[in-house]
Design a protein around this motif. Structure first.
Motif, PDB file in Angstrom:
ATOM      1  N   ILE A   1      -6.480  12.204 -14.438  1.00  0.00           N
ATOM      2  CA  ILE A   1      -6.946  12.541 -13.133  1.00  0.00           C
ATOM      3  C   ILE A   1      -7.222  11.697 -12.271  1.00  0.00           C
ATOM      4  O   ILE A   1      -7.070  11.616 -11.125  1.00  0.00           O
TER       5      ILE A   1
ATOM      6  N   ASP B   1      -3.179   8.354  -5.818  1.00  0.00           N
ATOM      7  CA  ASP B   1      -2.427   8.555  -5.584  1.00  0.00           C
ATOM      8  C   ASP B   1      -2.368   9.209  -4.404  1.00  0.00           C
ATOM      9  O   ASP B   1      -2.387   9.281  -3.067  1.00  0.00           O
TER      10      ASP B   1
ATOM     11  N   LEU C   1       4.033  12.178  -9.380  1.00  0.00           N
ATOM     12  CA  LEU C   1       2.716  11.451  -9.634  1.00  0.00           C
ATOM     13  C   LEU C   1       3.004   9.834 -10.508  1.00  0.00           C
ATOM     14  O   LEU C   1       3.849   9.451 -11.209  1.00  0.00           O
ATOM     15  N   ARG C   2       2.150   9.058 -10.001  1.00  0.00           N
ATOM     16  CA  ARG C   2       2.754   7.380 -10.465  1.00  0.00           C
ATOM     17  C   ARG C   2       1.476   6.996 -11.486  1.00  0.00           C
ATOM     18  O   ARG C   2       0.557   7.551 -10.835  1.00  0.00           O
TER      19      ARG C   2
ATOM     20  N   ALA D   1      -5.502   8.639 -11.749  1.00  0.00           N
ATOM     21  CA  ALA D   1      -4.415   8.355 -11.371  1.00  0.00           C
ATOM     22  C   ALA D   1      -3.881   9.458 -10.323  1.00  0.00           C
ATOM     23  O   ALA D   1      -3.419   9.227  -8.968  1.00  0.00           O
ATOM     24  N   ILE D   2      -4.874  11.010 -10.320  1.00  0.00           N
ATOM     25  CA  ILE D   2      -4.049  11.717  -9.636  1.00  0.00           C
ATOM     26  C   ILE D   2      -5.133  12.078  -8.606  1.00  0.00           C
ATOM     27  O   ILE D   2      -4.300  11.501  -6.959  1.00  0.00           O
ATOM     28  N   TYR D   3      -5.974  11.539  -8.262  1.00  0.00           N
ATOM     29  CA  TYR D   3      -7.014  11.081  -7.563  1.00  0.00           C
ATOM     30  C   TYR D   3      -6.687   9.423  -6.252  1.00  0.00           C
ATOM     31  O   TYR D   3      -7.097   9.678  -5.645  1.00  0.00           O
TER      32      TYR D   3
END
Lengths: 294, 364, 487
Positions: free
Chosen positions: C41, C47, A209-210, C43-45
């Protein structure tokens, strides 16, 4: 490791040693017979992506599958034999994420983390990839032994979506297998990918992850270093740092009790025992079939 | 065979008694709870809490303020404080009521338990916010330090209670209450609500009725001695300064603010309309919040109103390729901004050759 | 009185390095603030969106015709949504009721009429003593055969049909359409589906509440499922309505009136479901977590053969197996209490004598109460048990098959004469219909509730609440009725 051709089941195997049909015939569904397995497989995925269908086509069991999110509530287990190895496969409850604290998510998360499956197969809905990648990315933070099964390719095709599985495999750093489990499409390739990762023929270099916020990245990186220093063998220090920052007491407790430390040493010994590193997944194992040409 | 009339009366009486016993407020159980409230221990603890609260705010407590908060007679207050002094919980210093270190430790334990329990009620149970305070008032007198610690552990050692108050640590440290009262905020300076004072109950209820929550962004539009007019959560609010004083805000930089454009709530979109999620209201907590985030209601997500139930509620939204139905009160908690209709069309026209579709470019 | 608290010290067995790590994490948490979870969350989405966009090519033009949306427009439209739902479920119930009569009769003929005499003679041939034969064949076997023949056919038809709708993806739309109604009662729209399953079998209905992911609403659905009149209680309602209610009116409308009486009881059940849901969500269950989310999955063509297979295995056979397990001992108990005498009267006779005053107070009688107590494993055997006990107690001649042998008869006159000899009136019939709706769940369901909730407390609530309500309801109906009759 060389897969032994299972001549017993395939009298005419020599005719086609490389085709998908042959590989599938190496599959021996074992149902609920679960004695002395060589590898443990965890089956994770969002609700309603056909996880149970994949489970059934691997094990020959008939778990009920409904078009209704959250059908599998309890953990189901089954077995199969492929390429001379026996696999135990555990169907985890379908979850959207592993970050919340519902019982289902805890079961799934704990199994992937502490159950130490040799391979975690994530079943994703190809027609809603973005949503499903949420879970995939979270799992990739926990473990790097992952195979992504892009299920429901038929539905994606029906919607005119074209999926580039190679590209996805390269971006995620793990094998990606397009499949349509209801039509038994892609199951042989999935088996091959599972066995490659389980036997150490394919090494995954998963995407990490970034985070965009500088405050966040600084905190995460700093804590990750600390975790790495305290437990050098841990396969996922960054994820542990993320969980600690999120106030996950289950993980803090596991750290305190030494559960995580044991995990680290187990994974280190496994890494030492596994055979020579293979190729990167993107030029190796995933299927070469053209997808999305419908 | 008994006379039916007699039987009816007896049966009705039994039923009535049963209902009386278990009725939440007026029943026997409720009565017992109220009686317990008046025990000396509870009074001592409430007095400690009150004094500590004022000390944190750099104000002075006196016998009068204690009597006022506890709602007991002056005579009883005097006896109570004398008893507390004897147990070296408080000391009188030049006519000022101060906590001893033992008293402060005790008081912080009560405050810690209260705030942790409010946090617990907010995050782990389904009780509505109007009940948090009342229940925490009861439970704070009952938990031992060990139980409080277990509660904190279970919640993952939270730092703030749902009203934005810092929770003292087990070691007795308490984080500073940051921010300034809303009344001192300059016009047009974006700020975020960090705390709502939950006492007295009536003014708190008024703030809740205005649907104000910690975490909301506010812009003061106009201020004069009679009233303060400000934007928050996409709505305009007008409050008396006395009430606005119980709102604590923290100024934020202009570029960090989501901006007043982030006004509409998801529930205000009509079927077929599109929007982009700005964020979830802080009123949405615990499991509910996590579930919505997991379902994809995260900032910068494009969203479209797909269909409404024939009964009028819930409404199904298309979020990241999936139809998700939400009830109106949930959609109220999701703030959206209008989708940049034109930008999306140009992106679509430009094609997706470079792989950056409209979804990816949804900047905040 | 009060101890001032000692500051609690965390017993730590961890190494100092780990402790400092945890301390570091704790202080960093103050720094990153409360929005960490969200930012993570997000950031994950972000990405995920980036990766997905690189891998997926969407069609340049959106397809003009989206089949899913078109079906949805119809099935959730203001105009057609409710009629379509009503028609579909009427159809399913009609197929179930009309379709199961034939195999039910056939099973009953084979298992009860043919196999029982065969087993009896087999027992005689093996020279079993009479009591062993009675215990095994008339008690255990007959009760089980009864349950199987009444229960199996409707379930084998109802569940696969329901599962087909489920596979197609329609059921979430039903929850979507009806949610508003349930929300008012503090419940979840998906409860409509567990109720529907409950009309087939309450145990299956309780299992089906798994689809409700909010703890409070799920408990409500479990506790109120009993108010869905299950397959084992339908025959009781229909029989009593046609014998007593239908006979109050001229013959040409008797059928309609008795059908209306049964529908009335079902409606009362629906009303009670909502009322109890409302009550529970505001009192006992107020503190339980409540969330709402409803995913409407894409429609998928159901795979008929596999559906029939899996729903037979998963639902029908498991529920049936549990019913059999519970029916065997019930049959044994019923036979034993009718055949073991104490002081010249059977145990059943004594029990009826004890229960009679209570029974009469709530407009029933001792026989009915005893039948409900011993037939707790399965509602299917309540009527045969009542018939047998009535004959046993009144000593009616020429009917019945002996002490402890359940029986049923098609002849209305025989039935009526048996009931009349037992002292039944229209009031008894009305109360029996009410009590059959509002009483404790059968033991299979109770066991299932325990399995699903994992809590004795909720199991007790789900069991005792309806009994209490049933007793109160029948009591007040009886007294008001008598009062009205007295004037």
């Amino acid at each position: 490791m060389n897969p032994e051709p299972a001549a017993a089941h395939t009298p005419s195997a020599e005719a086609c040693e490389s085709c998908a049909l042959f590989r599938a015939s190496q599959l021996k569904k074992l149902g609920v017979i679960l004695e002395d397995w060589d590898h443990v497989i965890a089956l994770a995925g969002n609700p309603n992506v056909g996880k149970s269908t994949v489970f059934n086509s691997l094990t020959g069991l008939r778990q009920h599958t409904g078009n209704w999110p959250g059908k599998t509530v309890t953990r189901a287990e089954g077995g199969f034999e492929y390429g001379g190895s026996r696999y135990k496969i555990v169907d985890l409850p379908g979850t959207y994420s592993l970050l919340s604290t519902s019982v289902d998510e805890e079961v799934a998360r704990d199994f992937i983390l502490f159950g130490q499956p040799d391979v975690t197969v994530v079943v994703a809905d190809a027609s809603r990839l973005e949503r499903n990648l949420n879970l995939v990315l979270q799992i990739l933070e926990i473990t790097d032994r992952v195979v992504l099964c892009l299920n429901l390719m038929d539905e994606a095709r029906r919607r005119g979506l074209e999926l580039d599985a190679r590209r996805l495999a390269r971006d995620l750093g793990v094998p990606v297998v397009p499949a349509a489990a209801r039509q038994r499409e892609g199951i042989p390739e999935l088996l091959a990918a599972i066995s490659d990762v389980a036997e150490g023929r394919a090494i995954c270099r998963p995407h990490r992850l970034r985070t965009e916020s500088p405050v966040l990245s600084r905190a995460v990186t700093g804590l990750e270093e600390k975790v790495r220093a305290a437990l050098p063998d841990l396969p996922n220090p960054r994820w542990v740092a993320l969980r600690l920052l999120d106030g996950d007491e289950r993980i803090a407790e596991a750290l305190r009790s030494g559960e995580l430390a044991r995990l680290g040493s187990a994974s280190a010994s496994r890494a030492a025992a596994s055979s020579a590193p293979g190729e990167m997944p993107e030029d190796g194992r995933e299927t070469t079939r053209e997808e999305g040409s419908a | 065979m008994p006379d039916p009339l007699v039987a009816l009366l007896v049966g009705g009486g039994v039923l009535l008694c049963g209902i009386l016993c278990i009725w939440p407020r007026g029943g026997i159980l409720g009565l017992r709870r109220r009686l317990r409230r008046l025990s000396t221990r509870v009074l001592v603890e409430d007095a400690l809490k009150h004094i500590a609260d004022l000390e944190i705010k750099n104000q002075n407590a006196s016998a009068q303020t204690v009597a006022g908060v506890l709602q007991i007679s002056d005579g009883r207050t005097a006896r109570l404080l004398a008893d507390m002094e004897q147990r070296s919980l408080v000391s009188f210093h030049e006519g000022r009521l101060r906590l001893t270190s033992k008293g402060r430790e005790y008081a912080l334990h009560i405050i810690r338990t209260h705030r942790l329990y409010e946090r617990y009620l907010a995050d782990v149970t389904g009780l509505s916010h109007s009940e948090w305070h009342r229940r925490a008032e009861a439970i704070e007198h009952r938990l031992s330090p060990r139980e409080t610690e277990a509660l904190s552990l279970r919640l993952g050692h939270p730092t703030h209670d749902p009203h934005g108050d810092p929770i003292p640590t087990a070691a007795g440290e308490i984080g500073p209450q940051q921010g300034q009262p809303l009344t001192s905020l300059p016009v047009d300076q974006p700020a975020r609500i960090v705390h709502l004072e939950d006492e007295p109950e009536t003014s708190y209820a008024q703030l809740i009725a205005e649907s104000l929550w910690p975490g909301m962004e506010v812009w003061v539009l106009e201020r004069d001695p009679q009233r303060i007019r400000f934007l928050a959560g996409g709505e305009e609010h007008v409050l008396a300064p006395s009430l606005a004083d119980s709102i604590t805000v923290e100024p934020i930089a202009e570029e960090q603010a989501r901006g007043p454009r982030c006004e509409p709530r998801l529930s205000s979109l009509k079927p077929g309309q599109k929007g982009i999620v700005c964020g979830l209201s802080l009123a949405c907590r615990g499991n509910e919040r996590r579930r919505l985030l997991d379902l994809g209601f995260v900032p910068s997500t494009p969203i479209q109103v797909e269909m409404v139930s024939p009964a009028g509620d819930p409404t199904a939204y298309l979020v990241r390729g999936t139809l998700i139905a939400l009830r109106r009160e949930q959609a109220d908690l999701i703030h959206v901004r209008p989708a940049p209709e034109t930008a999306e069309q140009t992106a679509a026209a430009a094609g997706t050759g470079d792989g950056t579709g409209p979804e990816a470019s949804g900047a905040r | 009185m009060t101890d001032s608290p000692q500051s609690p010290s965390l017993a730590s067995s961890a190494s100092p390095a780990l402790e400092s790590l945890l301390d570091e994490a704790r202080s960093l948490r103050w720094e990153v603030g409360t929005s960490f979870h969200e930012e993570l969350i997000e950031a994950i989405y972000t990405d995920a969106a980036r990766i997905a966009d690189r891998a997926v090519r969407r069609p340049d033009r959106k397809p003009r015709f989206d089949i899913d949306r078109s079906i949805d427009r119809l099935l959730t439209s203001r105009l057609w949504g409710f009629p379509a739902m009503f028609l579909l479920f009427t159809l399913i119930f009609w197929i179930t009721i009309s379709g199961s009569n034939i195999p039910s009769g056939w099973l009953s003929y084979v298992l009860v009429d043919r196999l029982t005499p065969l087993l009896r003679s087999a027992a005689d041939a093996l020279s079993f003593p009479w009591w062993l034969r009675g215990f095994l064949v008339d008690g255990m076997y007959l009760a089980t055969a009864w349950v199987v023949s009444v229960m199996l056919p409707p379930m084998a038809i109802f569940f696969p049909l329901f599962t087909l709708l489920e596979d197609f993806g329609y059921l979430p739309r039903v929850a979507f359409n009806l949610d508003r109604l349930f929300r008012k009662a503090g419940a979840h729209g998906k409860q409509a589906l567990s109720m529907m399953m409950g009309y087939g079998c309450n145990a299956a209905g309780v299992v089906s509440t798994r689809i409700i992911d909010s703890p409070r609403e799920r408990l409500i659905a479990i506790i109120t499922n009993n108010f869905s009149l299950c397959n084992g209680r339908w025959p009781t309602q229909i029989l009593i309505a046609s014998l007593f209610i239908g006979s109050l009116v001229p013959a040409y409308i008797a059928g309609v009136v008795s059908a209306l009486a049964v529908v009335g009881v079902v409606m009362l059940g629906v009303f009670l479901t909502f009322a109890v849901s409302w009550f529970l969500s505001r009192t006992v269950l107020r503190g339980e977590v409540s969330t709402f989310s409803l995913e409407l999955p894409p429609y998928r063509p159901p795979r008929i053969l596999q559906t029939i297979y899996t729903s037979l295995i998963d639902r029908t056979l498991i529920v049936l197996w549990r019913a059999v397990v519970f029916a065997l001992p019930a049959g044994a108990v019923i036979w034993l209490i009718s055949n073991i005498p104490i002081g010249g009267t059977s145990i059943a006779g004594h029990l009826v004598g004890i229960l009679d005053p209570v029974g009469l107070l709530i407009g029933l009688n001792g026989v009915i109460l005893l039948a409900y107590i011993v037939a707790i494993p399965a509602n299917e055997i309540v009527i045969p048990t009542i018939l047998m006990f009535t004959v046993l107690i009144t000593g009616a001649q020429g009917v019945g098959a002996g002490a402890g042998v359940m029986f049923e008869t098609d002849s209305e006159t025989t039935l009526r004469s048996i009931f009349q000899s037992g002292g039944w009136t229209v009031l008894t019939a009305v109360n029996l219909m009410l009590f059959s709706l509002v009483h404790n769940p059968c033991s299979t369901t109770i066991y299932t509730i325990y399995k699903e909730t994992g809590s004795w407390r909720w199991t007790a609530v789900a069991t005792l609440l309806p009994v209490g309500m049933g007793v109160a309801l029948t009591f007040f109906v009886t007294q008001v009725w008598r009062l009205a009759a007295g004037f």
